[in-house]
Design a protein around this motif. Structure first.
Motif, short mmCIF file in Angstrom:
data_model
loop_
_atom_site.label_atom_id
_atom_site.label_comp_id
_atom_site.label_asym_id
_atom_site.label_seq_id
_atom_site.Cartn_x
_atom_site.Cartn_y
_atom_site.Cartn_z
N LEU A 160 0.81 -1.22 0.00
CA LEU A 160 0.00 0.00 0.00
C LEU A 160 0.85 1.27 0.00
O LEU A 160 0.34 2.34 -0.32
CB LEU A 160 -0.95 0.00 1.20
CG LEU A 160 -2.09 -1.02 1.11
CD1 LEU A 160 -2.87 -1.08 2.42
CD2 LEU A 160 -3.03 -0.67 -0.05
N ARG A 161 2.12 1.15 0.37
CA ARG A 161 3.01 2.31 0.25
C ARG A 161 3.31 2.62 -1.21
O ARG A 161 3.76 3.71 -1.54
CB ARG A 161 4.33 2.05 0.98
CG ARG A 161 4.24 2.14 2.49
CD ARG A 161 5.58 2.54 3.10
NE ARG A 161 6.69 1.73 2.67
CZ ARG A 161 7.13 0.66 3.32
NH1 ARG A 161 6.54 0.26 4.43
NH2 ARG A 161 8.17 -0.03 2.88
N HIS A 162 3.07 1.64 -2.09
CA HIS A 162 3.36 1.80 -3.52
C HIS A 162 2.13 1.39 -4.33
O HIS A 162 2.21 0.46 -5.15
CB HIS A 162 4.56 0.96 -3.91
CG HIS A 162 5.74 1.09 -3.00
ND1 HIS A 162 6.58 2.18 -3.03
CD2 HIS A 162 6.20 0.28 -2.00
CE1 HIS A 162 7.52 2.03 -2.11
NE2 HIS A 162 7.30 0.90 -1.47
N PRO A 163 1.00 2.03 -4.16
CA PRO A 163 -0.22 1.58 -4.84
C PRO A 163 -0.07 1.55 -6.35
O PRO A 163 0.38 2.53 -6.96
CB PRO A 163 -1.27 2.60 -4.40
CG PRO A 163 -0.49 3.81 -3.95
CD PRO A 163 0.79 3.27 -3.40
N GLY A 164 -0.44 0.41 -6.94
CA GLY A 164 -0.37 0.26 -8.38
C GLY A 164 1.01 -0.08 -8.91
O GLY A 164 1.14 -0.46 -10.08
N ARG A 165 2.04 0.02 -8.08
CA ARG A 165 3.40 -0.23 -8.53
C ARG A 165 3.83 -1.64 -8.16
O ARG A 165 3.46 -2.18 -7.12
CB ARG A 165 4.36 0.77 -7.89
CG ARG A 165 4.22 2.18 -8.44
CD ARG A 165 5.06 3.16 -7.63
NE ARG A 165 6.43 2.70 -7.48
CZ ARG A 165 7.29 3.24 -6.61
NH1 ARG A 165 6.90 4.24 -5.83
NH2 ARG A 165 8.53 2.78 -6.51
N LEU A 166 4.62 -2.24 -9.03
CA LEU A 166 5.13 -3.58 -8.79
C LEU A 166 6.21 -3.53 -7.71
O LEU A 166 7.15 -2.73 -7.79
CB LEU A 166 5.71 -4.17 -10.07
CG LEU A 166 6.26 -5.60 -9.97
CD1 LEU A 166 5.11 -6.59 -9.81
CD2 LEU A 166 7.08 -5.93 -11.21
N PRO A 206 -8.15 -12.39 -8.75
CA PRO A 206 -7.90 -11.23 -7.87
C PRO A 206 -7.98 -9.90 -8.62
O PRO A 206 -7.49 -9.78 -9.75
CB PRO A 206 -6.49 -11.49 -7.34
CG PRO A 206 -5.87 -12.39 -8.36
CD PRO A 206 -6.97 -13.25 -8.88
N VAL A 207 -8.59 -8.93 -7.96
CA VAL A 207 -8.72 -7.59 -8.51
C VAL A 207 -7.66 -6.65 -7.94
O VAL A 207 -7.10 -5.81 -8.65
CB VAL A 207 -10.13 -7.03 -8.20
CG1 VAL A 207 -10.22 -5.55 -8.55
CG2 VAL A 207 -11.19 -7.83 -8.96
N PHE A 219 -0.55 -3.94 -5.34
CA PHE A 219 -1.91 -3.71 -4.90
C PHE A 219 -2.51 -2.65 -5.80
O PHE A 219 -2.02 -1.52 -5.84
CB PHE A 219 -1.95 -3.25 -3.44
CG PHE A 219 -3.36 -3.15 -2.90
CD1 PHE A 219 -3.91 -4.19 -2.16
CD2 PHE A 219 -4.15 -2.03 -3.14
CE1 PHE A 219 -5.21 -4.11 -1.68
CE2 PHE A 219 -5.47 -1.95 -2.67
CZ PHE A 219 -5.98 -3.00 -1.93
N THR A 220 -3.55 -3.01 -6.53
CA THR A 220 -4.20 -2.06 -7.42
C THR A 220 -5.49 -1.57 -6.77
O THR A 220 -6.26 -2.35 -6.21
CB THR A 220 -4.53 -2.70 -8.77
OG1 THR A 220 -5.42 -3.79 -8.59
CG2 THR A 220 -3.25 -3.19 -9.44
#
Length: 225
Positions: A160-166, A206-207, A219-220
């Motif tokens: 969650l510190r890097h939302p959307g990032r791998l 998973p979404v 985490f997207t």
């Protein structure tokens, strides 16, 4: 407040624990770095009082390991008075530095101050089906509470510190389990599968908790992001 007290001196550890409990804190104690790291992962303290001169792992290394996955408030205790030691601890992520000997009232005041700073946290993550509040350690899916383990929370906090990032597999292992872990990808498979069962509406599709095979996890916030 739940406080992890990490101090190898038995007399000082006992004295501080008694004083903190008298202030109505819940006190966890550790006499060495390995015990401290285990307690940080398993017991979810609210604040750490950390001696630098530990018998096994230096306190500075314990702090550096913690900072790879958590912003938990840390007050360093040290008999070292050199300004470079203080700068090094603060640069490594300590919130405060107390030099021995010190007054118990001073330590209590610094704990109250660090606790107030630690209470300032990011807003909860809210999606169509999920609400995740890392600071409060509370999660729900479609309004129903979801219980997560300390390790599951640690993984979520990193993602969650890097939302959307791998987040690469090795990076995630380092941040949750420590720098000695590089190849234990079976840990990630197990915990990610459990997190999907708890948080995803359809764990098989998973979404939010997405795995990029051979690369890492993300985490997207939005489907298809």
């Amino acid at each position: 407040m739940r406080i992890l007290l990490v101090e190898d001196d038995l007399v000082l550890r006992t004295t501080l624990a008694i004083g903190l409990r008298a202030e109505e804190h819940e006190v966890l104690v550790a006499a060495d770095g390995r015990t401290a790291l285990d307690a940080l992962r398993e017991d979810a303290p609210d604040l750490v009082v950390l001696d630098l001169g530990l018998p096994d792992i230096p306190g500075l290394e314990v702090l550096q390991s913690l900072r790879t996955w958590s912003r938990l408030p840390v007050i360093v205790l040290s008999a070292r008075t050199d300004s470079q030691d203080k700068v090094g601890a603060l640069d490594a992520g300590a919130d405060d530095y107390v030099t021995k000997p010190f007054g118990v009232d001073e330590l209590h005041a610094r704990i109250r101050s660090a606790g107030r700073r630690g209470a300032v946290t990011a807003a909860p993550v809210v999606t169509e089906h999920l609400r995740i509040d890392v600071a409060a350690r509370q999660a729900s899916r479609d309004g129903a509470p979801v219980r997560l383990t300390p390790t599951e929370w640690a993984i979520l906090e990193v993602l969650l510190r890097h939302p959307g990032r791998l987040v690469g597999r090795a990076d995630l292992l380092h941040e949750v389990w420590g720098p000695a872990y590089d190849r234990e990808t079976n840990y990630l498979r197990t915990y990610m599968a459990t997190l999907r069962k708890k948080l995803e509406v359809d764990p098989s599709r998973p979404v939010h908790l997405v795995t990029e095979p051979g690369l890492g996890h993300r985490f997207t916030l939005e489907p298809g992001a």
